[in-house]
Design an enzyme around this catalytic site. Structure first.
Site, short mmCIF file in Angstrom:
data_model
loop_
_atom_site.label_atom_id
_atom_site.label_comp_id
_atom_site.label_asym_id
_atom_site.label_seq_id
_atom_site.Cartn_x
_atom_site.Cartn_y
_atom_site.Cartn_z
N ALA A 17 20.81 -1.61 15.84
CA ALA A 17 21.12 -1.08 14.62
C ALA A 17 21.80 0.25 14.73
O ALA A 17 22.61 0.64 14.07
CB ALA A 17 19.83 -0.88 14.04
N ARG A 36 10.26 2.52 9.82
CA ARG A 36 8.91 2.88 9.59
C ARG A 36 8.59 4.33 8.99
O ARG A 36 7.67 4.54 8.19
CB ARG A 36 8.02 2.12 10.36
CG ARG A 36 7.46 0.68 10.35
CD ARG A 36 6.81 0.18 11.39
NE ARG A 36 7.59 0.17 12.62
CZ ARG A 36 6.95 -0.35 13.71
NH1 ARG A 36 5.96 -0.95 13.65
NH2 ARG A 36 7.55 -0.29 14.99
N LYS A 166 11.53 -15.79 16.64
CA LYS A 166 12.71 -15.59 16.02
C LYS A 166 13.14 -16.95 15.29
O LYS A 166 13.80 -16.97 14.34
CB LYS A 166 13.73 -15.42 16.98
CG LYS A 166 13.74 -13.92 17.98
CD LYS A 166 13.87 -12.72 16.75
CE LYS A 166 15.40 -12.53 16.20
NZ LYS A 166 15.38 -11.45 15.45
P1 NAP Z 1 14.59 -2.31 19.14
O1 NAP Z 1 15.26 -1.21 19.72
O2 NAP Z 1 12.99 -2.56 19.60
O3 NAP Z 1 14.64 -2.43 17.61
C1 NAP Z 1 13.58 -3.01 16.51
C2 NAP Z 1 13.48 -2.43 15.34
O4 NAP Z 1 12.61 -3.14 14.58
C3 NAP Z 1 13.00 -0.85 15.68
O5 NAP Z 1 13.87 0.03 15.36
C4 NAP Z 1 11.93 -1.01 14.77
O6 NAP Z 1 11.94 0.23 14.02
C5 NAP Z 1 11.90 -2.10 13.77
N1 NAP Z 1 10.48 -2.79 13.60
C6 NAP Z 1 9.71 -3.15 14.40
N2 NAP Z 1 8.60 -3.62 13.65
C7 NAP Z 1 8.82 -3.11 12.44
C8 NAP Z 1 8.05 -3.17 11.32
N3 NAP Z 1 6.64 -3.70 11.46
N4 NAP Z 1 8.63 -2.68 10.17
C9 NAP Z 1 9.77 -2.14 10.29
N5 NAP Z 1 10.50 -2.08 11.02
C10 NAP Z 1 9.90 -2.52 12.39
O7 NAP Z 1 15.32 -3.60 19.40
P2 NAP Z 1 16.82 -4.25 19.33
O8 NAP Z 1 17.00 -4.71 20.70
O9 NAP Z 1 17.53 -3.48 18.90
O10 NAP Z 1 16.55 -5.51 18.33
C11 NAP Z 1 17.03 -5.50 17.19
C12 NAP Z 1 17.18 -6.97 16.54
O11 NAP Z 1 18.13 -7.86 17.32
C13 NAP Z 1 15.75 -7.72 16.50
O12 NAP Z 1 15.87 -8.67 15.34
C14 NAP Z 1 15.94 -8.69 17.95
O13 NAP Z 1 15.20 -10.05 17.73
C15 NAP Z 1 17.56 -9.01 17.85
N6 NAP Z 1 18.03 -9.22 19.28
C16 NAP Z 1 17.87 -8.40 20.23
C17 NAP Z 1 18.36 -8.88 21.39
C18 NAP Z 1 18.13 -7.81 22.53
O14 NAP Z 1 18.41 -8.36 23.81
N7 NAP Z 1 18.12 -6.65 22.44
C19 NAP Z 1 18.89 -10.07 21.76
C20 NAP Z 1 19.03 -11.16 20.52
C21 NAP Z 1 18.45 -10.55 19.29
P3 NAP Z 1 10.78 1.36 13.75
O15 NAP Z 1 9.70 1.25 14.87
O16 NAP Z 1 11.54 2.61 13.81
O17 NAP Z 1 10.03 1.52 12.44
#
Ligand code: NAP
Length: 347
Positions: A17, A36, A166
């Site tokens: 993000a 959050r 997912k």
């Molecule tokens: P990340 O840095 O851990 O980001 C995930 C975000 O989700 C965090 O900023 C967290 O925000 C938020 N979150 C988690 N639990 C939450 C809750 N209960 N309420 C509100 N917010 C919540 O992970 P990312 O790698 O950027 O992943 C982002 C998206 O991409 C996810 O949907 C993931 O499945 C998808 N994705 C990632 C990859 C990869 O390789 N990284 C690959 C495919 C898909 P706060 O803790 O600040 O609230």
């Protein structure tokens, strides 16, 4: 889509993000990002810096995936919603149902309940994953590659729990989209996202994976594991193209190419081999199986993934969204460089 309408990004503090928010602002958009806890003293520095650099165009809003209605205030007046928030945690978890599955599934439903209540919303871009397409690499048996027509049918609440989270979340999103006709849904399916992070606070599996190159766990060699890799900057651009290209539709695979952990180690050695040791060989599968529990992996995971090829067809993303993918090795090297710059990889 009115270019001056605000766009909502859920999970704005996350690794993926962060780049979406940055590029949206650089494109001149007004962004509302949910987190959050917008008052937390650390972890949001990059967003505060972006808000300062783009006065009046980025605001942070409190919302929790498990709190239905908490996205309403931030979403009011938005035409485009990018739902990225979802936990991506790797390794052995105490309670995958609560840590992964409930926030992914219930969270997606809650965000889309807000969308259903918010008359201004025209499109939702959901960050899904290639793991909603392919559960285990072995599932490719009999196929040349996975396409956006494929669904993960093999993950369960007890096997590949993140992949399951997912898949069920994306299915719920499509079901809610089909039940109405005001907003449309476009889903983005990244492989393992790598490349520089704007924050050191993310606990994303992307960080966990790269940490294995410095924590000694691959000192003897790497598992023969192939992964789809994509650069975080390309993933952000794909989200934005998916949001603002009127003809965008369906599921877009966001994967540059498939490489092995050994390929990653080799790329890292070419650039950083004078300071760090990277794996030079692939270990036999029986050894990986033996050591799996200690490494936080299950034996069925090793059985169904190690040694199996995996490929994804990204042609629709290139052709319809105009994306030229960065080579995976570049993303690996840039990611590691960021770890050095942030003091995470030290020598
Ligand atoms: P990340 O840095 O851990 O980001 C995930 C975000 O989700 C965090 O900023 C967290 O925000 C938020 N979150 C988690 N639990 C939450 C809750 N209960 N309420 C509100 N917010 C919540 O992970 P990312 O790698 O950027 O992943 C982002 C998206 O991409 C996810 O949907 C993931 O499945 C998808 N994705 C990632 C990859 C990869 O390789 N990284 C690959 C495919 C898909 P706060 O803790 O600040 O609230």
């Amino acid at each position: 889509m009115d270019p001056s309408a605000p766009v909502l990004v859920t999970g704005g503090s996350g690794y993926v993000a962060g780049w979406i928010v940055r590029y949206l602002l650089e494109d001149g958009r007004t962004v509302r990002a949910t987190v959050r806890n917008p008052d937390k003293p650390t972890g949001l520095e990059h967003l505060h810096a972006l808000a300062d650099a783009h006065p009046g165009r980025l605001t942070l809003h409190r919302a929790d995936l498990l709190d239905d209605g908490s996205f309403d205030e931030a979403m009011a007046g938005c035409e485009l919603v990018m739902h990225t928030a979802s936990p991506f945690l790797m390794g052995r978890l105490d309670n995958p149902q609560e840590q992964l599955i409930r926030p992914a599934l219930e969270g997606t439903r809650n965000v889309l309940n807000s969308v259903n209540r918010t008359e201004s919303v025209k499109r939702v871009v959901l960050t899904s994953s290639v793991v909603a397409i392919c559960g285990d690499n072995v599932d490719m048996r009999g196929k040349d590659r996975f396409t956006d027509a494929d669904w993960n049918t093999t993950s369960t609440p007890n096997h590949q729990e993140y992949n399951y989270s997912k898949t069920v979340a994306e299915k719920a999103a499509w079901a809610m989209c089909e039940a109405q006709d005001r907003w449309d849904l476009v889903t983005v399916h990244p492989g393992l996202v790598l490349g520089p992070s704007l924050t050191t606070s993310s606990v994303s599996g992307s960080m966990t994976t790269m940490a294995h190159f410095i924590d000694g766990s691959m000192a003897l060699g790497a598992p023969a594991l192939q992964v789809g890799v994509v650069d975080v900057r390309d993933v952000a651009r794909i989200h934005i193209a998916a949001g603002y290209t009127p003809s965008a539709r369906g599921r877009y695979i966001a994967n540059a190419e498939t490489i092995s952990l050994l390929d990653m180690g080799n790329a890292l050695r070419r650039k950083f081999g004078n300071r760090w040791t990277f794996p030079r060989i692939e270990l036999p599968k029986f050894l990986i199986k033996l050591s799996a529990p200690a490494a936080g992996l299950t034996r069925p995971y090793v059985e169904r993934n190690v040694g199996w090829p995996v490929r994804y067809d990204n042609s629709r993303t290139r052709d319809e969204l105009g994306i030229e993918f960065m080579p995976a090795e570049q993303s690996v090297v840039d990611h590691f460089q960021q770890m050095i710059d942030d003091g995470i990889a030290k020598r």
